[in-house]
Write an enzyme that holds these catalytic residues in place. Structure first.
Site, short mmCIF file in Angstrom:
data_model
loop_
_atom_site.label_atom_id
_atom_site.label_comp_id
_atom_site.label_asym_id
_atom_site.label_seq_id
_atom_site.Cartn_x
_atom_site.Cartn_y
_atom_site.Cartn_z
N HIS A 136 3.25 7.89 -10.92
CA HIS A 136 2.31 6.37 -11.09
C HIS A 136 1.54 6.34 -11.67
O HIS A 136 1.20 7.26 -12.38
CB HIS A 136 1.96 5.69 -9.37
CG HIS A 136 2.96 5.08 -8.78
ND1 HIS A 136 4.00 5.86 -8.10
CD2 HIS A 136 3.22 3.89 -8.52
CE1 HIS A 136 4.30 5.14 -6.71
NE2 HIS A 136 4.49 4.14 -7.51
N LYS A 140 -3.10 3.46 -10.40
CA LYS A 140 -2.92 2.89 -8.64
C LYS A 140 -3.82 3.52 -8.38
O LYS A 140 -4.40 4.96 -8.13
CB LYS A 140 -1.86 3.73 -8.35
CG LYS A 140 -1.38 3.50 -6.87
CD LYS A 140 0.07 3.88 -7.63
CE LYS A 140 1.09 3.61 -5.49
NZ LYS A 140 0.90 2.61 -4.79
N1 LIG Z 1 6.24 -3.75 -2.92
C1 LIG Z 1 6.11 -3.44 -4.08
O1 LIG Z 1 7.52 -3.13 -4.73
C2 LIG Z 1 4.94 -3.24 -4.76
C3 LIG Z 1 3.79 -2.63 -4.55
N2 LIG Z 1 2.75 -2.63 -4.96
C4 LIG Z 1 1.21 -2.47 -4.27
O2 LIG Z 1 1.23 -4.46 -4.42
C5 LIG Z 1 -0.92 -4.08 -4.37
C6 LIG Z 1 -1.45 -4.86 -5.53
O3 LIG Z 1 -0.75 -3.94 -6.55
P1 LIG Z 1 -1.18 -4.20 -8.40
O4 LIG Z 1 -0.83 -5.77 -8.71
O5 LIG Z 1 -1.65 -2.55 -9.61
O6 LIG Z 1 -2.88 -4.25 -7.96
P2 LIG Z 1 -4.42 -4.71 -8.93
O7 LIG Z 1 -5.59 -4.20 -8.81
O8 LIG Z 1 -3.82 -4.96 -10.33
O9 LIG Z 1 -4.46 -6.23 -8.47
C7 LIG Z 1 -5.36 -6.64 -6.71
C8 LIG Z 1 -5.81 -8.13 -7.32
O10 LIG Z 1 -6.15 -8.81 -5.62
C9 LIG Z 1 -7.02 -8.80 -5.63
N3 LIG Z 1 -7.51 -9.29 -4.81
C10 LIG Z 1 -8.65 -8.44 -3.46
N4 LIG Z 1 -9.12 -8.63 -2.53
C11 LIG Z 1 -9.08 -9.60 -3.08
C12 LIG Z 1 -8.88 -10.34 -1.55
N5 LIG Z 1 -9.51 -10.35 -0.65
N6 LIG Z 1 -8.15 -11.42 -1.53
C13 LIG Z 1 -7.37 -11.70 -2.21
N7 LIG Z 1 -7.21 -11.47 -3.88
C14 LIG Z 1 -7.89 -10.43 -3.29
C15 LIG Z 1 -7.67 -8.39 -7.34
O11 LIG Z 1 -8.80 -9.39 -7.56
C16 LIG Z 1 -6.40 -8.17 -8.56
O12 LIG Z 1 -6.05 -8.62 -8.78
C17 LIG Z 1 -0.35 -2.26 -4.22
O13 LIG Z 1 -1.37 -1.92 -3.14
C18 LIG Z 1 0.47 -1.79 -4.71
O14 LIG Z 1 0.75 -0.52 -4.34
C19 LIG Z 1 2.87 -2.54 -6.71
C20 LIG Z 1 4.62 -2.75 -7.39
C21 LIG Z 1 5.06 -2.85 -6.39
O1 LIG Z 2 0.81 0.47 -6.91
C1 LIG Z 2 2.00 0.82 -7.90
O2 LIG Z 2 2.25 0.17 -8.56
C2 LIG Z 2 3.63 0.64 -6.50
N1 LIG Z 2 2.79 0.60 -5.51
C3 LIG Z 2 3.66 0.74 -4.78
C4 LIG Z 2 4.00 1.54 -3.78
O3 LIG Z 2 2.49 2.73 -3.31
O4 LIG Z 2 5.02 2.40 -2.72
C5 LIG Z 2 5.78 0.31 -4.89
C6 LIG Z 2 5.73 0.66 -6.10
O5 LIG Z 2 5.55 1.88 -5.93
C7 LIG Z 2 4.39 0.93 -7.24
#
Ligand SMILES: NC(=O)C1=CN([C@@H]2O[C@H](COP(=O)(O)OP(=O)(O)OC[C@H]3O[C@@H](n4cnc5c(N)ncnc54)[C@H](O)[C@@H]3O)[C@@H](O)[C@H]2O)C=CC1
Ligand SMILES: O=C(O)C1=N[C@H](C(=O)O)C[C@H](O)C1
Length: 251
Positions: A136, A140
């Site tokens: 990644h 992350k």
């Molecule tokens: N299920 C999937 O397909 C995917 C899951 N993810 C996961 O999604 C999550 C977010 O990833 P990113 O967007 O890259 O992180 P990021 O750090 O860019 O965004 C997180 C956002 O949440 C906000 N935040 C923090 N505390 C908060 C609260 N109490 N209430 C509301 N907002 C709050 C932050 O200010 C930030 O804008 C991670 O756990 C990541 O692993 C990421 C990509 C794909």
């Molecule tokens: O943080 C990310 O970027 C991603 N988080 C998810 C994970 O932890 O599996 C999904 C994807 O891999 C991207």
């Protein structure tokens, strides 16, 4: 029109979700909330489905708050354990819509990753050895990835069901190089600038290897899965807690 509120709207994923919701013909953005915003602003009067992409430390609390508001929620944030999932089920039972509330959590919304996970569980029983490598971007915050934990757990369950024993490993010394062991499966995490989200599952038998690999080069790859989940929750998804996009695919 499906009215969608986004929690974590300023984040890498949340901002893509805002664009995807604005760009789809059958969805419209209701509220775009981030850290510090009051989630009680989300109500059934303004929102049909919430999409939550925040950070593992706060996601459970957000989901419980949204369930208490009586609004269905799609969750992409990682960090889910059996204990946390049990708290969600309890909150649904105690909430305002115990019989109709829907909560959907997906470790990964990219079709490539969902299929890699699915094919890995199918392949698991045919191989003596298996290891998972996830790769990644270095921003992350969690390791290993939620997807890798889900993949390892699925492989471990398939191995157990097939009566396979532990994976062979005669390592005598290990300073951490063998990775984290998830349900008996070694999982390795790489963080590298330039990468987005990637996973490789290595299967081995004497004299042969199978590699199953999924690459998400761009966060746009997650959006069709997110919109599918939103539409399913606004439509015929079952009430209660559902985990995994595979549940909404014809696999
Ligand atoms: N299920 C999937 O397909 C995917 C899951 N993810 C996961 O999604 C999550 C977010 O990833 P990113 O967007 O890259 O992180 P990021 O750090 O860019 O965004 C997180 C956002 O949440 C906000 N935040 C923090 N505390 C908060 C609260 N109490 N209430 C509301 N907002 C709050 C932050 O200010 C930030 O804008 C991670 O756990 C990541 O692993 C990421 C990509 C794909
Ligand atoms: O943080 C990310 O970027 C991603 N988080 C998810 C994970 O932890 O599996 C999904 C994807 O891999 C991207």
């Amino acid at each position: 029109m499906i009215r969608v509120s986004v929690v974590g709207a300023k984040g890498r994923m949340g901002s893509h979700v805002v664009d995807a919701v604005n760009g789809a013909a059958d969805t419209q953005l209701a509220l775009a909330l981030d850290a510090g915003d009051d989630l009680t602003a989300i109500t059934p009067d303004n929102t049909d489905v919430v999409v939550e992409f925040t950070v593992p430390a706060v996601s459970l609390g957000n989901v419980l708050a949204i369930v208490a508001q009586g609004v269905d929620v799609v969750v992409g944030t990682t960090g889910w354990t059996e204990e946390k999932l049990a708290k969600v089920r309890e909150a649904i039972a105690a909430g305002p819509r115990p019989d109709t509330q829907k909560v959907f959590i997906a470790p990964n919304f990219a079709i490539s990753a969902v299929l890699a996970d699915h094919f890995s569980t199918q392949a698991a029983k045919y191989f003596e050895s298996v290891e998972v490598i996830e790769l990644h971007h270095p921003d992350k915050v969690d390791a290993p990835s939620g997807t890798a934990i889900h993949t390892a757990a699925g492989i471990a369950a398939a191995r157990k069901a097939a009566g396979l024993g532990p994976v062979p490993d005669n390592t005598q010394t290990d300073g951490g190089s063998r990775g984290q062991v998830v349900d008996g499966v070694h999982v390795h995490a790489v963080r590298l600038r330039g990468l987005n989200a990637h996973e490789e599952v290595l299967f081995g038998n004497a004299g042969e290897q199978l590699v199953i690999r999924a690459d998400s080069f761009d966060r746009g790859s997650f959006m069709p899965g997110v919109l599918l989940a939103v539409r399913k929750l606004a439509g015929d998804a079952p009430a209660g807690l559902t985990v995994g996009l595979d549940k909404f695919l014809d696999l």
